[in-house]
Write a protein that holds these residues in place. Structure first.
Motif, PDB file in Angstrom:
ATOM      1  N   ALA A  56       0.837  -1.196   0.000  1.00  0.00           N
ATOM      2  CA  ALA A  56       0.000   0.000   0.000  1.00  0.00           C
ATOM      3  C   ALA A  56       0.875   1.250   0.000  1.00  0.00           C
ATOM      4  N   LEU A  57       0.436   2.251  -0.755  1.00  0.00           N
ATOM      5  CA  LEU A  57       1.114   3.540  -0.812  1.00  0.00           C
ATOM      6  C   LEU A  57       0.056   4.635  -0.816  1.00  0.00           C
ATOM      7  N   HIS A  58       0.475   5.839  -0.443  1.00  0.00           N
ATOM      8  CA  HIS A  58      -0.443   6.973  -0.462  1.00  0.00           C
ATOM      9  C   HIS A  58      -0.365   7.648  -1.827  1.00  0.00           C
ATOM     10  N   ALA A  59      -1.490   8.149  -2.296  1.00  0.00           N
ATOM     11  CA  ALA A  59      -1.535   8.835  -3.584  1.00  0.00           C
ATOM     12  C   ALA A  59      -0.601  10.040  -3.603  1.00  0.00           C
ATOM     13  N   GLY A  60      -0.040  10.312  -4.762  1.00  0.00           N
ATOM     14  CA  GLY A  60       0.887  11.423  -4.925  1.00  0.00           C
ATOM     15  C   GLY A  60       2.161  10.960  -5.597  1.00  0.00           C
ATOM     16  N   PRO A  61       3.220  11.769  -5.547  1.00  0.00           N
ATOM     17  CA  PRO A  61       4.491  11.379  -6.159  1.00  0.00           C
ATOM     18  C   PRO A  61       5.093  10.157  -5.464  1.00  0.00           C
ATOM     19  N   VAL A  62       5.485   9.174  -6.224  1.00  0.00           N
ATOM     20  CA  VAL A  62       6.139   7.978  -5.685  1.00  0.00           C
ATOM     21  C   VAL A  62       7.349   7.657  -6.545  1.00  0.00           C
ATOM     22  N   SER A  63       8.322   6.991  -5.947  1.00  0.00           N
ATOM     23  CA  SER A  63       9.523   6.622  -6.682  1.00  0.00           C
ATOM     24  C   SER A  63      10.058   5.299  -6.157  1.00  0.00           C
ATOM     25  N   PHE A  64      10.269   4.357  -7.078  1.00  0.00           N
ATOM     26  CA  PHE A  64      10.880   3.074  -6.750  1.00  0.00           C
ATOM     27  C   PHE A  64      12.329   3.088  -7.219  1.00  0.00           C
ATOM     28  N   SER A  65      13.204   2.475  -6.458  1.00  0.00           N
ATOM     29  CA  SER A  65      14.607   2.338  -6.836  1.00  0.00           C
ATOM     30  C   SER A  65      14.786   0.947  -7.445  1.00  0.00           C
ATOM     31  N   VAL A  66      15.010   0.891  -8.756  1.00  0.00           N
ATOM     32  CA  VAL A  66      14.996  -0.379  -9.481  1.00  0.00           C
ATOM     33  C   VAL A  66      16.414  -0.760  -9.886  1.00  0.00           C
ATOM     34  N   THR A  67      16.814  -1.982  -9.553  1.00  0.00           N
ATOM     35  CA  THR A  67      18.133  -2.496  -9.901  1.00  0.00           C
ATOM     36  C   THR A  67      17.980  -3.754 -10.747  1.00  0.00           C
ATOM     37  N   ASP A  68      18.723  -3.811 -11.836  1.00  0.00           N
ATOM     38  CA  ASP A  68      18.712  -4.994 -12.690  1.00  0.00           C
ATOM     39  C   ASP A  68      19.699  -6.016 -12.119  1.00  0.00           C
ATOM     40  N   ARG A  69      19.177  -7.106 -11.558  1.00  0.00           N
ATOM     41  CA  ARG A  69      20.012  -8.151 -10.963  1.00  0.00           C
ATOM     42  C   ARG A  69      20.291  -9.282 -11.944  1.00  0.00           C
ATOM     43  N   THR A  70      19.904  -9.121 -13.195  1.00  0.00           N
ATOM     44  CA  THR A  70      20.123 -10.170 -14.190  1.00  0.00           C
ATOM     45  C   THR A  70      21.380  -9.862 -14.994  1.00  0.00           C
ATOM     46  N   LYS A  71      21.641 -10.697 -15.993  1.00  0.00           N
ATOM     47  CA  LYS A  71      22.784 -10.478 -16.883  1.00  0.00           C
ATOM     48  C   LYS A  71      22.342  -9.945 -18.240  1.00  0.00           C
ATOM     49  N   VAL A  72      21.061  -9.560 -18.347  1.00  0.00           N
ATOM     50  CA  VAL A  72      20.536  -9.020 -19.604  1.00  0.00           C
ATOM     51  C   VAL A  72      19.890  -7.659 -19.331  1.00  0.00           C
ATOM     52  N   PHE A  73      19.543  -6.958 -20.390  1.00  0.00           N
ATOM     53  CA  PHE A  73      18.884  -5.664 -20.249  1.00  0.00           C
ATOM     54  C   PHE A  73      17.420  -5.852 -19.859  1.00  0.00           C
ATOM     55  N   ALA A  74      16.895  -4.847 -19.173  1.00  0.00           N
ATOM     56  CA  ALA A  74      15.499  -4.921 -18.740  1.00  0.00           C
ATOM     57  C   ALA A  74      14.788  -3.610 -19.047  1.00  0.00           C
ATOM     58  N   THR A  75      13.521  -3.722 -19.418  1.00  0.00           N
ATOM     59  CA  THR A  75      12.625  -2.577 -19.491  1.00  0.00           C
ATOM     60  C   THR A  75      11.613  -2.739 -18.371  1.00  0.00           C
ATOM     61  N   VAL A  76      11.413  -1.679 -17.601  1.00  0.00           N
ATOM     62  CA  VAL A  76      10.573  -1.774 -16.403  1.00  0.00           C
ATOM     63  C   VAL A  76       9.436  -0.770 -16.519  1.00  0.00           C
ATOM     64  N   TYR A  77       8.217  -1.244 -16.287  1.00  0.00           N
ATOM     65  CA  TYR A  77       7.033  -0.400 -16.393  1.00  0.00           C
ATOM     66  C   TYR A  77       6.277  -0.384 -15.070  1.00  0.00           C
ATOM     67  N   LEU A  78       5.677   0.757 -14.763  1.00  0.00           N
ATOM     68  CA  LEU A  78       4.677   0.827 -13.712  1.00  0.00           C
ATOM     69  C   LEU A  78       3.342   0.904 -14.442  1.00  0.00           C
ATOM     70  N   VAL A  79       2.490  -0.105 -14.220  1.00  0.00           N
ATOM     71  CA  VAL A  79       1.255  -0.219 -14.990  1.00  0.00           C
ATOM     72  C   VAL A  79       0.044  -0.239 -14.071  1.00  0.00           C
ATOM     73  N   ASP A  80      -1.088   0.103 -14.660  1.00  0.00           N
ATOM     74  CA  ASP A  80      -2.357  -0.008 -13.970  1.00  0.00           C
ATOM     75  C   ASP A  80      -2.777  -1.467 -13.996  1.00  0.00           C
ATOM     76  N   ALA A  81      -3.024  -2.045 -12.852  1.00  0.00           N
ATOM     77  CA  ALA A  81      -3.369  -3.459 -12.792  1.00  0.00           C
ATOM     78  C   ALA A  81      -4.697  -3.756 -13.466  1.00  0.00           C
ATOM     79  N   ALA A  82      -5.525  -2.727 -13.694  1.00  0.00           N
ATOM     80  CA  ALA A  82      -6.853  -2.959 -14.274  1.00  0.00           C
ATOM     81  C   ALA A  82      -6.841  -2.886 -15.791  1.00  0.00           C
ATOM     82  N   ASP A  83      -6.315  -1.790 -16.358  1.00  0.00           N
ATOM     83  CA  ASP A  83      -6.445  -1.642 -17.816  1.00  0.00           C
ATOM     84  C   ASP A  83      -5.113  -1.537 -18.543  1.00  0.00           C
ATOM     85  N   GLN A  84      -4.031  -1.788 -17.857  1.00  0.00           N
ATOM     86  CA  GLN A  84      -2.709  -1.896 -18.475  1.00  0.00           C
ATOM     87  C   GLN A  84      -2.194  -0.588 -19.074  1.00  0.00           C
TER      88      GLN A  84
END
Length: 397
Positions: A56-84
């Protein structure tokens, strides 16, 4: 070695920048995202999963710190769970690198999706955002765009180019006829309409292949510069017309111009326009204009580079017209904003003619005229730079 046209010398090679979608949407809407984002916690990208966001988070500005732990490139999205819809992204996260995934969220349910360059796709469990947004508007998000969504605009633009090529041929033939009868005064008058007929097709030049250099190449890089016998096309004819070249010497170039346009017209139906090129050209045409036309660098004697700049704005408007449905679906205010900025630049250019309505050479602009044009065109080019990112295919989003 023949120098390519000014277009090819300044191909703005865009890649998806490592910025959140939130930033793109905020700029398109004329707003700025707050820097006081609530930390959403660390997210570790692995082949087995995309990390675990807080439930759970409060509405407003949010920021996740994302680290790629794999050996390949990654694209990371924040998506709406309902309508994508996509609310933020990191387009190209390299192994072991950490980047923020930041946006401003309204109440709802969201998830984080990781798409690895080896084809693996992982999505976190949904998390809930509750409360109201204060101090800034929540990012609306927009639907990611599959490649096939560009098929309609590309086909529409191809049809427009196909319909415009006969005009280019007609104007090249008029120019050739002027030179054939030795009327260089008429040829100087008819050169500009031929050149502008080509410049309006700016978004298609990459699909023209070698025809582009043959039609619009400049003399830079040629062993003998503007006197090089291998220089052909509209700028070569321009140079000859304004540097006392005789009609018999010019005729070979005007005949070659007509032949090249005929060959291009015959060949174009078999050429392909890369769907990814069209959004790129929406920005690149006027990026080229800033470097080559407003400065007068591409002028070979006619002093009409501001007229060319105006033709470039017309070409840009056509690209935006066919892309408008896709842009509107992702940044509703952007098309109208770009249209207004484009109209302002066109007004600047037409106001910069002399009292008789003749285009003045770019170096003859007053300081005030140049400052106004540079400022207005700079704003437009900056906002056009949103389009390639906005309409980039987003795999797996």
């Amino acid at each position: 070695m023949r120098r390519a046209s000014p277009h090819r010398q300044w191909q703005w090679q865009t890649r998806l920048a490592a910025v959140p979608i939130a930033a793109l949407v905020a700029v398109a809407a004329g707003t700025a995202e707050s820097s006081s984002a609530v930390p959403g916690g660390p997210i570790g990208v692995r082949a087995s999963g995309c990390g675990t966001p807080p439930p759970a988070l409060h509405a407003g500005p949010v920021s996740f710190s994302v680290t790629d732990r794999t050996k390949v490139f990654a694209t990371v999205y924040l998506v709406d769970a309902a309508d994508q819809r996509v609310y933020a992204e990191i387009p190209w996260l390299t192994p072991d690198r950490t980047l923020p995934l930041a946006t401003t969220l309204a109440a709802g349910r969201y998830a984080i999706r990781c798409v690895l360059s080896d084809g693996t796709i992982r999505t976190t469990s949904a998390f809930t955002v509750s409360g109201t947004v204060s101090g800034t508007a929540a990012v609306a998000g927009y639907r990611p765009m599959p490649d096939l969504d560009l098929t309609g605009p590309v086909n529409a633009y191809r049809a427009w180019v196909q319909a415009a090529l006969p005009t280019l041929l007609d104007r090249a033939q008029v120019l050739d006829a002027d030179v054939a009868r030795g009327d260089l005064a008429a040829a100087r008058a008819d050169w500009l309409p031929a050149h502008l007929a080509y410049e309006r097709l700016g978004a298609a030049y990459n699909s023209f292949g070698d025809f582009d250099a043959d039609l619009d190449g400049t003399a830079a890089g040629l062993p003998d510069g503007p006197t090089d016998q291998d220089w052909h096309g509209l700028h070569a004819i321009e140079y000859g017309l304004w540097h006392d070249t005789s009609a018999p010497d010019l005729r070979a170039r005007t005949q070659a111009l007509v032949g090249t346009v005929q060959d291009l017209t015959a060949d174009f139906p078999s050429e392909e326009i890369d769907p990814g090129d069209l959004p790129l050209r929406a920005h690149e045409i006027l990026e080229n204009t800033l470097q080559f036309q407003i400065t007068g660098d591409a002028d070979a004697g006619s002093g009409t580079s501001l007229a060319t700049a105006y033709a470039n704005t017309e070409g840009t408007r056509e690209v935006l017209t066919v892309l408008a449905p896709l842009i509107d679906d992702r940044a509703p205010a952007l098309t109208a904003r770009l249209g207004a900025e484009l109209a302002l630049v066109q007004a600047d250019l037409t106001a910069d003619r002399d009292p008789a309505g003749t285009w003045i050479p770019a170096p003859a602009l007053t300081a005030a005229q140049r400052q106004r044009l540079d400022a207005d065109l700079g704003v437009l080019v900056e906002d056009l730079s949103l389009v390639p990112n906005l309409l980039a295919p987003r795999s797996g989003a």
